[in-house]
Design a protein around this motif. Sequence first.
Motif, short mmCIF file in Angstrom:
data_model
loop_
_atom_site.label_atom_id
_atom_site.label_comp_id
_atom_site.label_asym_id
_atom_site.label_seq_id
_atom_site.Cartn_x
_atom_site.Cartn_y
_atom_site.Cartn_z
N PRO A 28 0.80 -1.24 0.00
CA PRO A 28 0.00 0.00 0.00
C PRO A 28 0.83 1.28 0.00
O PRO A 28 0.29 2.36 -0.25
CB PRO A 28 -0.81 -0.12 1.30
N ARG A 29 2.13 1.19 0.23
CA ARG A 29 2.98 2.38 0.18
C ARG A 29 3.06 2.96 -1.23
O ARG A 29 3.53 4.08 -1.42
CB ARG A 29 4.39 2.06 0.68
N GLN A 30 2.59 2.22 -2.21
CA GLN A 30 2.52 2.74 -3.57
C GLN A 30 1.79 4.08 -3.60
O GLN A 30 2.25 5.03 -4.26
CB GLN A 30 1.79 1.73 -4.46
N SER A 31 0.69 4.17 -2.89
CA SER A 31 -0.07 5.43 -2.86
C SER A 31 0.68 6.53 -2.13
O SER A 31 0.67 7.69 -2.54
CB SER A 31 -1.43 5.18 -2.18
N VAL A 32 1.34 6.17 -1.06
CA VAL A 32 2.14 7.15 -0.29
C VAL A 32 3.29 7.68 -1.13
O VAL A 32 3.58 8.88 -1.13
CB VAL A 32 2.67 6.49 1.00
N MET A 33 3.93 6.78 -1.88
CA MET A 33 5.06 7.20 -2.72
C MET A 33 4.59 8.12 -3.85
O MET A 33 5.29 9.06 -4.22
CB MET A 33 5.79 5.98 -3.27
N ALA A 34 3.41 7.84 -4.40
CA ALA A 34 2.88 8.72 -5.45
C ALA A 34 2.66 10.12 -4.91
O ALA A 34 3.04 11.12 -5.55
CB ALA A 34 1.58 8.14 -5.99
N ALA A 35 2.09 10.23 -3.72
CA ALA A 35 1.87 11.55 -3.12
C ALA A 35 3.20 12.23 -2.77
O ALA A 35 3.29 13.46 -2.77
CB ALA A 35 1.00 11.41 -1.87
N ARG A 36 4.22 11.43 -2.51
CA ARG A 36 5.54 11.99 -2.15
C ARG A 36 6.19 12.73 -3.32
O ARG A 36 7.14 13.50 -3.12
CB ARG A 36 6.44 10.86 -1.66
N LEU A 37 5.71 12.52 -4.52
CA LEU A 37 6.23 13.30 -5.65
C LEU A 37 6.11 14.80 -5.40
O LEU A 37 6.88 15.60 -5.95
CB LEU A 37 5.48 12.95 -6.93
N GLY A 38 5.14 15.17 -4.57
CA GLY A 38 4.97 16.58 -4.24
C GLY A 38 6.12 17.18 -3.48
O GLY A 38 6.22 18.41 -3.35
N ASP A 39 7.04 16.35 -2.97
CA ASP A 39 8.25 16.87 -2.33
C ASP A 39 9.25 17.39 -3.35
O ASP A 39 10.17 18.14 -2.99
CB ASP A 39 8.93 15.78 -1.50
N TYR A 40 9.09 16.99 -4.62
CA TYR A 40 10.08 17.30 -5.65
C TYR A 40 9.50 18.08 -6.83
O TYR A 40 10.26 18.67 -7.60
CB TYR A 40 10.72 16.00 -6.16
N TYR A 41 8.19 18.05 -6.98
CA TYR A 41 7.52 18.71 -8.10
C TYR A 41 6.29 19.44 -7.58
O TYR A 41 5.80 19.13 -6.49
CB TYR A 41 7.08 17.69 -9.16
N SER A 42 5.79 20.38 -8.38
CA SER A 42 4.50 20.96 -8.04
C SER A 42 3.44 19.88 -8.14
O SER A 42 3.64 18.85 -8.80
CB SER A 42 4.16 22.12 -8.98
N ASN A 43 2.31 20.10 -7.49
CA ASN A 43 1.27 19.08 -7.50
C ASN A 43 0.79 18.76 -8.90
O ASN A 43 0.56 17.60 -9.25
CB ASN A 43 0.10 19.53 -6.62
N VAL A 44 0.63 19.78 -9.73
CA VAL A 44 0.13 19.52 -11.08
C VAL A 44 1.20 18.82 -11.92
O VAL A 44 0.88 17.95 -12.75
CB VAL A 44 -0.37 20.81 -11.76
N GLU A 45 2.47 19.15 -11.71
CA GLU A 45 3.54 18.42 -12.40
C GLU A 45 3.53 16.95 -12.00
O GLU A 45 3.72 16.06 -12.84
CB GLU A 45 4.90 19.03 -12.08
N ALA A 46 3.31 16.69 -10.71
CA ALA A 46 3.25 15.31 -10.24
C ALA A 46 2.08 14.57 -10.87
O ALA A 46 2.21 13.41 -11.31
CB ALA A 46 3.12 15.28 -8.72
N LEU A 47 0.91 15.23 -10.96
CA LEU A 47 -0.25 14.58 -11.56
C LEU A 47 -0.03 14.29 -13.04
O LEU A 47 -0.46 13.25 -13.54
CB LEU A 47 -1.49 15.45 -11.37
N LYS A 48 0.63 15.20 -13.74
CA LYS A 48 0.94 14.94 -15.14
C LYS A 48 1.87 13.73 -15.27
O LYS A 48 1.69 12.88 -16.16
CB LYS A 48 1.60 16.16 -15.77
N MET A 49 2.86 13.63 -14.40
CA MET A 49 3.77 12.50 -14.46
C MET A 49 3.04 11.19 -14.20
O MET A 49 3.27 10.18 -14.88
CB MET A 49 4.89 12.69 -13.42
N LEU A 50 2.12 11.20 -13.24
CA LEU A 50 1.38 10.00 -12.87
C LEU A 50 0.37 9.57 -13.91
O LEU A 50 -0.19 8.47 -13.83
CB LEU A 50 0.65 10.25 -11.54
N THR A 51 0.14 10.41 -14.92
CA THR A 51 -0.88 10.12 -15.94
C THR A 51 -0.26 10.14 -17.33
O THR A 51 0.30 9.15 -17.79
CB THR A 51 -2.05 11.09 -15.80
N SER A 52 -0.31 11.28 -18.00
CA SER A 52 0.18 11.36 -19.38
C SER A 52 1.69 11.18 -19.48
O SER A 52 2.19 10.69 -20.49
CB SER A 52 -0.24 12.69 -20.01
#
Length: 425
Positions: free
Chosen positions: A335-359
């Motif tokens: 389940p840490r998969q979800s935690v790690m995805a949210a952790r992208l916000g430590d290195y990118y803006s939230n919208v940049e992280a969402l773009k990476m996680l999708t397109s």
Amino acid sequence: MGNAKDSRRTLIKNARVFDGLADRAADGVDVLIDGRTIAAVSTDPIDAQSADATVIDAGGKFLMPGLSDAHVHLMGNANGYLDFVAGPTGSLYTNTLAEARRMLHRGFTTVRDMGGDVAPIKTSIDRGDFEGPRIFPSQAMISQTSGHADFAFVYQTPQEFGGGPSRTDEIGFTRVADGVDRVLAAVREQLRKGASQIKLTVGGGAASMYDPLYTLQFTPDEIRAAVAAAADYGTYVATHVYTVDGVRRAIEAGVRSIEHGHLADEATVALIGEKGLWLSMQPFAEADHHYPDPARAAKNTQICAGTEAVYGWARKHGVQVVFGTDLLLEPEAAPRQSVMAARLGDYYSNVEALKMLTSGNAALFEMAGPRNPYASARLGVIAEGAWADLLLIDGDPIADLSVIAQPDEKFVLIVKDGVVVKNAV
């Protein structure tokens, strides 16, 4: 997919839509799903009666493409070390099917699997027999003797000297191959088994027992042979590697995707960008993995220490970065998969992280070319003609990325392949 499923129509009304590409979400959007794909995305209301569709009122909640993970080990995520070396083979597959369902219910609708015999799992999921994400399989991780994916016991005779395969080789989780001829055969074997891309381990790793991080694995000729065999099938090689020398050897040999790279220096990260290659990074924290011996724990500490710097250099030099988790051999940590995805916000803006996680991840997946099993529609976007893989979230991840770490509570609707797999609207 059967005709009954393909004829299904669902209309999601009044959603706040992030399409996977834009810098902001749009309010008051209707999305019509027809069968397995998106038929319309409109700010003008779509009439449900004329669309002949089941209506789901989003009530202004946040709709986005399904999440993706560019570096999973579905079989390795679902099973521990003892399951691999001592458990029944059937349990490995049933555990994997169960984890595939859990992963989908965490909102991950597409994954690139980087080691494991998951092509049969993919086939069953695609057929609709079981719930799970779309899978881009690499099949067995290919390793040299004493390399990162050599799980043989130390007393076993290597195959080059007449010994038999390890247990993980027997079940298709790994494939040890030494010399150009065997590397060619190993790559072709994975392609025969359904690999969409090839995974080669060309440096040391934390989970493996015989290889310090500094080690260089596979000669340049062996790596070039793997690259050529993959290219002959229209696809590419991705390499597990952390260090400067390992990354540079992989680049020179024609590898297209660097998996990890946490111990690279700035010049090497810049080189990845200059060559137009992909960096498949993981936002590791030390607590993501646990190791029973001091040597492997120390390797894990060293790897995690490089995360922040490499992300920073990648941003500075415009490197194409994708998100992955690489959780392995600790099912309780899945389940840490979800935690790690949210952790992208430590290195990118939230919208940049969402773009990476999708397109963003989708762009790498599509590099499989003719080996892409889902090429008939677009992944990672909400657009007309794209695959209908969607999440409706009770919260706004552009404002607060942490909501994606709470899938059970915050993901009120999950749609994959046009099928509603969760509806708590």
